[in-house]
Design an enzyme around this catalytic site. Structure first.
Site, PDB file in Angstrom:
ATOM      1  CD  GLU A  90      -2.704  -1.115   2.612  1.00  0.00           C
ATOM      2  OE1 GLU A  90      -2.744   0.047   3.043  1.00  0.00           O
ATOM      3  OE2 GLU A  90      -3.073  -2.013   2.947  1.00  0.00           O
ATOM      4  CB  CYS A 103       1.835   7.135   4.071  1.00  0.00           C
ATOM      5  SG  CYS A 103       2.300   5.843   5.179  1.00  0.00           S
ATOM      6  CB  CYS A 110       5.293  -5.987   9.457  1.00  0.00           C
ATOM      7  SG  CYS A 110       6.447  -5.321  10.817  1.00  0.00           S
ATOM      8  CB  CYS A 114       2.596  -3.648  16.637  1.00  0.00           C
ATOM      9  SG  CYS A 114       4.270  -3.141  16.736  1.00  0.00           S
ATOM     10  CB  CYS A 117       0.221  -2.911  13.384  1.00  0.00           C
ATOM     11  SG  CYS A 117       0.652  -2.698  11.828  1.00  0.00           S
ATOM     12  CB  CYS A 331      -2.009   0.647   9.849  1.00  0.00           C
ATOM     13  SG  CYS A 331      -1.926   2.379  10.731  1.00  0.00           S
TER      14      CYS A 331
HETATM   15  N1  SAH Z   1       7.089  -0.471  11.554  1.00  0.00           N
HETATM   16  C1  SAH Z   1       7.214   1.299  11.511  1.00  0.00           C
HETATM   17  C2  SAH Z   1       6.568   1.937  10.523  1.00  0.00           C
HETATM   18  C3  SAH Z   1       5.153   1.626  10.086  1.00  0.00           C
HETATM   19  S1  SAH Z   1       3.729   1.886  11.119  1.00  0.00           S
HETATM   20  C4  SAH Z   1       6.887   1.613  12.758  1.00  0.00           C
HETATM   21  O1  SAH Z   1       6.541   0.782  13.482  1.00  0.00           O
HETATM   22  O2  SAH Z   1       7.058   2.760  13.300  1.00  0.00           O
HETATM   23  C5  SAH Z   1       3.522   3.623  11.274  1.00  0.00           C
HETATM   24  C6  SAH Z   1       2.838   4.013  12.464  1.00  0.00           C
HETATM   25  O3  SAH Z   1       1.609   3.755  12.469  1.00  0.00           O
HETATM   26  C7  SAH Z   1       3.481   3.319  13.605  1.00  0.00           C
HETATM   27  O4  SAH Z   1       3.447   4.332  14.665  1.00  0.00           O
HETATM   28  C8  SAH Z   1       2.611   2.315  14.053  1.00  0.00           C
HETATM   29  O5  SAH Z   1       2.727   1.876  15.337  1.00  0.00           O
HETATM   30  C9  SAH Z   1       1.339   3.058  13.771  1.00  0.00           C
HETATM   31  N2  SAH Z   1       0.126   2.130  14.057  1.00  0.00           N
HETATM   32  C10 SAH Z   1      -0.029   0.792  13.198  1.00  0.00           C
HETATM   33  N3  SAH Z   1      -1.222   0.378  13.583  1.00  0.00           N
HETATM   34  C11 SAH Z   1      -1.960   1.194  13.972  1.00  0.00           C
HETATM   35  C12 SAH Z   1      -3.422   1.440  14.372  1.00  0.00           C
HETATM   36  N4  SAH Z   1      -4.372   0.383  14.156  1.00  0.00           N
HETATM   37  N5  SAH Z   1      -3.898   2.723  15.013  1.00  0.00           N
HETATM   38  C13 SAH Z   1      -2.938   3.768  14.928  1.00  0.00           C
HETATM   39  N6  SAH Z   1      -1.739   3.632  14.646  1.00  0.00           N
HETATM   40  C14 SAH Z   1      -1.012   2.370  14.284  1.00  0.00           C
END
Ligand code: SAH
Length: 344
Positions: A90, A103, A110, A114, A117, A331
């Protein structure tokens, strides 16, 4: 076969030299590729035999639009690109006042795990090549007709888990003969891979480092971000201090507001304590609810209270405006939906 768009100008020049061509041919080919040509045929200032020779030894990556969604609310466009091997990633185009921002993704999937995510649910498939990362900027610009001035590496994947290709991408996108986007217009977001933060610091790039913090104490953070078990909050902050000392660049901390998990007054106080002595900026993001996850976004009141506590302590904190809420523009949610549909 050579992935020709992943070569920098020097490597391109060497490639053409090895083919018995004069040095300036390297720059000609480089310029064509960075204009977004999809075949060697289009390189009209090269001889036919040379084009055939390039075709024999090299390939040009060309993503195609698998799906495209335009937000009726704010002009955000979300692309689902299909790569050469059929995998999808994406890219989101956001129309901010300070310029059009993309973005972009750094990996297919990944492996960081997390809890909130969507990108990590099915794990990591593979790293993206430098060319595939660059293509997202280039083809989004070509498809939309909008000039892109800012890049955030905040799409699918962990950029520091694919650092070599990401660095190559940065070199390409920054090059005067390419898209020529300045480092100060680029942000890189990481979940906190400490040794890689140090590697990046050593390069002293002028980009903005964003650290996805999401919790100020290791107990909570380990629950929602497995990477914290390898590098805890204390180690992460030590690395942030080293990064700031080396680069002089203010770090931005991402903080997704999750109801009852990290949005309490005690969390704000802990965060304030943690950020003492560090020039930082906190970017609060109301959690985007992901279908598969039990975690819920904080209430508007909780977000406002949290922000006020930070600001009263002298910490700049902004609540990120959510864009593209009507088009799954966050995300890894579009890719997730798409693969689920395909697999029935
Ligand atoms: N892997 C990297 C970059 C990709 S995620 C990182 O972890 O920073 C980009 C941002 O979106 C990160 O801050 C991540 O924690 C956040 N993110 C992921 N899923 C999310 C969600 N459901 N709601 C809000 N932020 C989210």
């Amino acid at each position: 076969m050579i992935d020709i768009k992943s070569l920098n100008l020097q490597e391109m020049t060497q490639l053409l030299r090895d083919m018995g061509e004069p040095a300036f041919r390297g720059k000609q080919v480089y310029t064509w590729l960075h204009k977004g040509v999809t075949s060697f045929e289009e390189m009209s200032n090269l001889s036919k035999p040379l084009r055939a020779k390039l075709q024999e030894q090299c390939y040009i990556t060309v993503p195609t639009v698998a799906r495209k969604q335009c937000s009726a609310q704010d002009g955000t466009v979300k692309y689902l690109w299909r790569l050469g091997d059929g995998n999808c990633i994406e890219t989101v185009l956001m129309r901010y006042h300070h310029g059009n921002t993309v973005c972009i993704s750094s990996q297919v999937g990944c492996r960081m795990g997390c809890a909130f995510c969507a990108s990590t649910i099915a794990g990591k498939v593979r790293d993206l090549t430098a060319s595939e990362i660059l293509d997202q900027v280039m083809f989004t610009q070509l498809d939309s007709g909008l000039p892109i001035s800012n890049i955030v590496l905040m799409g699918i994947g962990e950029p520091l888990d694919n650092l070599q290709n990401v660095l190559k991408f940065l070199e390409l996108v920054n090059s005067p003969d390419g898209l020529n986007i300045g480092m100060r217009h680029i942000s890189l977001s990481t979940c906190g891979v400490v040794p890689k933060i140090d590697e990046l610091a050593a390069l002293n790039l002028q980009l903005t480092l964003s650290v996805s913090l999401h919790a100020p104490d290791s107990e909570t953070r380990s629950r929602i971000m497995p990477v914290n078990k390898a590098y805890d909050v204390e180690e992460l902050f030590a690395a942030c201090h080293r990064y700031f000392q080396k680069t002089g660049r203010r770090i931005s901390f991402e903080y997704a507001m999750i109801d009852g998990v990290n949005d309490r007054e005690q969390d704000a106080k802990e965060l304030i304590r943690l950020l003492k002595g560090l020039q930082a900026h906190v970017n609060m993001i109301p959690l985007n609810h992901v279908e598969e996850s039990p975690l819920k976004p904080s209430s508007r009141q909780a977000v406002q209270r949290f922000q006020k506590l930070l600001e009263d302590a002298g910490i700049p904190a902004t609540v990120r405006r959510t864009l593209g809420g009507d088009i799954d523009a966050s995300c890894g949610q579009l890719r997730r939906k798409y693969t689920k549909e395909k697999n029935g």
